[in-house]
Design an enzyme around this catalytic site. Structure first.
Site, PDB file in Angstrom:
ATOM      1  N   GLU A 389      61.355  16.137  38.037  1.00 18.45           N
ATOM      2  CA  GLU A 389      61.451  16.407  36.451  1.00 18.45           C
ATOM      3  C   GLU A 389      61.153  15.484  36.174  1.00 18.45           C
ATOM      4  O   GLU A 389      59.949  15.655  34.701  1.00 18.45           O
ATOM      5  CB  GLU A 389      63.451  16.712  35.976  1.00 18.45           C
ATOM      6  N   THR A 495      56.580  26.988  20.655  1.00 18.08           N
ATOM      7  CA  THR A 495      56.512  26.130  21.674  1.00 18.08           C
ATOM      8  C   THR A 495      57.524  26.567  23.142  1.00 18.08           C
ATOM      9  O   THR A 495      57.315  26.473  23.991  1.00 18.08           O
ATOM     10  CB  THR A 495      58.406  24.651  21.720  1.00 18.08           C
TER      11      THR A 495
END
Length: 533
Positions: A389, A495
């Protein structure tokens, strides 16, 4: 009495005495027959079991042989079929697998939980996977799946632009009308949470009542498009008022902290191109592209170029390998940490490079390529070849995983798609293919796709994120498609990877007689998506 008991006791055991049968040959023969029969029965059962196990083993071997033949056949690239087409079909098959699993185990729910073969309503039961997947199904030519999804829910403006079906425009308008009360703040900067049924809007408690930058600056494309398609200016006016408020206090380096006061528009906290900051910068560029780069939208481009100067000031390079990365900043302190979410930045820089002069454009594109190499190595640096991450950078040690999960995020393949489209360098296709194969190896299970809780140990979680279908697989599919599929001079991706048509921005809103002056020029990416998109 003692004699009677003794006689009775001895009579019970006389059948166990061999002399009893020797004196009675018929009974001896019967006993032998029973013994032989029982022995034969037991022997036959054991033989059957052994034969059954042998047959099962043979069948298993045959299944493995056929699986190997199938894999060899599907991996073989015919001489007359381009490798890109083969790979594109592989990605399409992955989409079919993901969609079929959702359809089978979680239809109508927001997200699929593949391990438990069940659904979860993490977005209020809107059928988020269906909405998010509509345009992916259209782009991939999966018409049967698209028609079934259409019967359940109308989705996004991009689906309207792609299909021309008014049901999607009507649904988009209905949802937008329910969202509008979020912008009813003193500054025009929206609250980030709203009850769609009652219209009650507020911010999350852990933000101290402040709005999140990425949430506040990532509705412009959709609402401007909605005003253009419907002829109603209210949607565009709402979202551009938020940009006006942010522009009033826009810093000289263009770097806006992630927490913004919806009352006065002031901002504080960490500066990042990762979680809670990213798509604000993305939309400054894309609003300019969406408006076809006319003078009406030039203020967006001006703000974006200012922010890119700020981004360059955050660039550092690791040792010993000199990986370029984007630091985070709090006050005057830099932190050598970069989110995988920030890996959208290489694609953004490449997309915006053409708006510079020749020398500056070359510098920006070169930086985009450097950052893409870093992001690709986020994947290559782990045992699973999937990125964590976020990453930490330490002198002499290059990079190390900070948070070990991977939830099927799209940002790196998104940037590879843009770089391939804009440079024609097939290296980016190879990198994307390697990432896709890592997803297939580590995240594909019989009932869909799952993320990993640990990219080193390949430990699986229990969620198929909606953006895996909407973004990750879509960008991978387009990475191996001709540039004429969703050409970048006609479409701009929001997005969440939903394409919207580029439409000239001028003082008139499409279909309206009212003069609409540009409101953004008054001065001279999204949240972390763990658990949702």
């Amino acid at each position: 009495m003692a004699r009677i008991r003794s006689s009775s006791s001895s009579s019970k055991f006389r059948y166990c005495n061999p002399s009893y049968y020797l004196k009675r040959p018929k009974r001896l023969a019967l006993l032998l027959i029973l013994f032989v029969s029982a022995s034969s029965f037991v022997w036959d059962r054991q033989t059957l079991v052994r034969e059954h196990e042998f047959e099962v083993s043979k069948l298993n071997d045959e299944v493995r042989r056929l699986q190997n033949m199938l894999e060899e056949f599907t991996n073989r690239v015919p001489a007359n079929v381009p490798i890109e087409m083969q790979r594109r079909e592989k990605v399409k098959e992955a989409m079919i697998h993901a969609w079929s699993a959702y359809e089978k185990y979680a239809w109508g729910n927001d997200e699929l939980l593949p391990q438990t073969q069940s659904g979860e309503n993490s977005f209020g039961g809107l059928g988020a996977t269906i909405i998010d997947s509509l345009d992916t199904l259209l782009i991939m030519g999966l018409d049967e799946q698209f028609q079934k999804a259409r019967e359940v829910v109308g989705g996004l403006l991009s689906t309207y632009d792609l299909s021309g079906d008014n049901i999607f425009l009507e649904k988009a308008r209905d949802i937008a009308d329910r969202l509008l009360p979020a912008w009813d703040t003193p500054s025009g900067i929206p609250y980030n949470i709203i009850n769609l049924a009652r219209g009650n809007a507020h911010n999350l408690g852990w933000t101290g009542g402040k709005s999140i930058l990425a949430d506040s600056g990532t509705e412009q494309l959709e609402f401007i498009a909605l005003s253009q398609r419907t002829g109603d200016p209210k949607y565009q006016e709402k979202v551009e008022k938020a940009i006006v408020a942010l522009n009033k206090t826009f810093p000289a380096d263009g770097l806006v902290p992630i927490y913004v006061d919806p009352n006065g528009g002031t901002a504080y906290g960490t500066i990042t191109f990762g979680a809670m900051g990213d798509s604000f910068y993305e939309y400054l560029l894309k609003a300019w592209i969406q408006g076809n780069k006319t003078s009406s939208v030039k203020p967006y481009r001006d703000m974006w170029e200012t922010s890119m100067k700020g981004l360059v000031s955050l660039i550092r390079r690791s040792s010993p390998s000199s990986f370029a990365y984007i630091c985070e900043k709090t006050g005057d302190t830099l932190t050598d940490k970069m989110d995988e979410l920030a890996c959208f930045a290489p694609g953004m820089l490449a997309l915006g490079s053409s708006g510079y002069g020749k020398v500056e454009a070359k510098k920006i594109l070169s930086l985009a390529e450097e950052l893409a190499w870093t992001c690709y190595n986020f994947y290559q640096s782990t045992q699973t070849k999937l990125a964590g991450e976020n990453y930490l950078f330490n002198p002499g040690r290059d990079m190390s995983v900070g948070t070990t999960w991977n939830i099927l995020r799209p940002e790196t393949v998104e940037s590879l798609f843009y770089l391939w489209r804009l440079t024609g360098n097939v290296t980016y296709q190879e990198w994307g293919w390697n990432i896709f194969q890592a997803f297939e190896k580590n995240c594909r299970i019989e009932s869909g796709y799952v993320g990993l809780t640990d990219v080193y140990l390949a430990l699986k979680d229990n969620k198929m994120q909606t953006f895996f279908l909407a973004e990750t697989l879509k960008y991978l599919y387009l990475l191996f498609s001709p540039p004429t599929v969703i050409p970048l001079d006609e479409w701009v991706f929001n997005t969440e990877a939903h394409p919207l048509r580029i439409v000239n921005r001028n003082d008139d809103i499409a279909g309206s007689e009212r003069q609409h002056k540009p409101t953004v020029g008054l001065q001279g990416r999204k949240t972390g998506r763990f658990g949702g998109n």
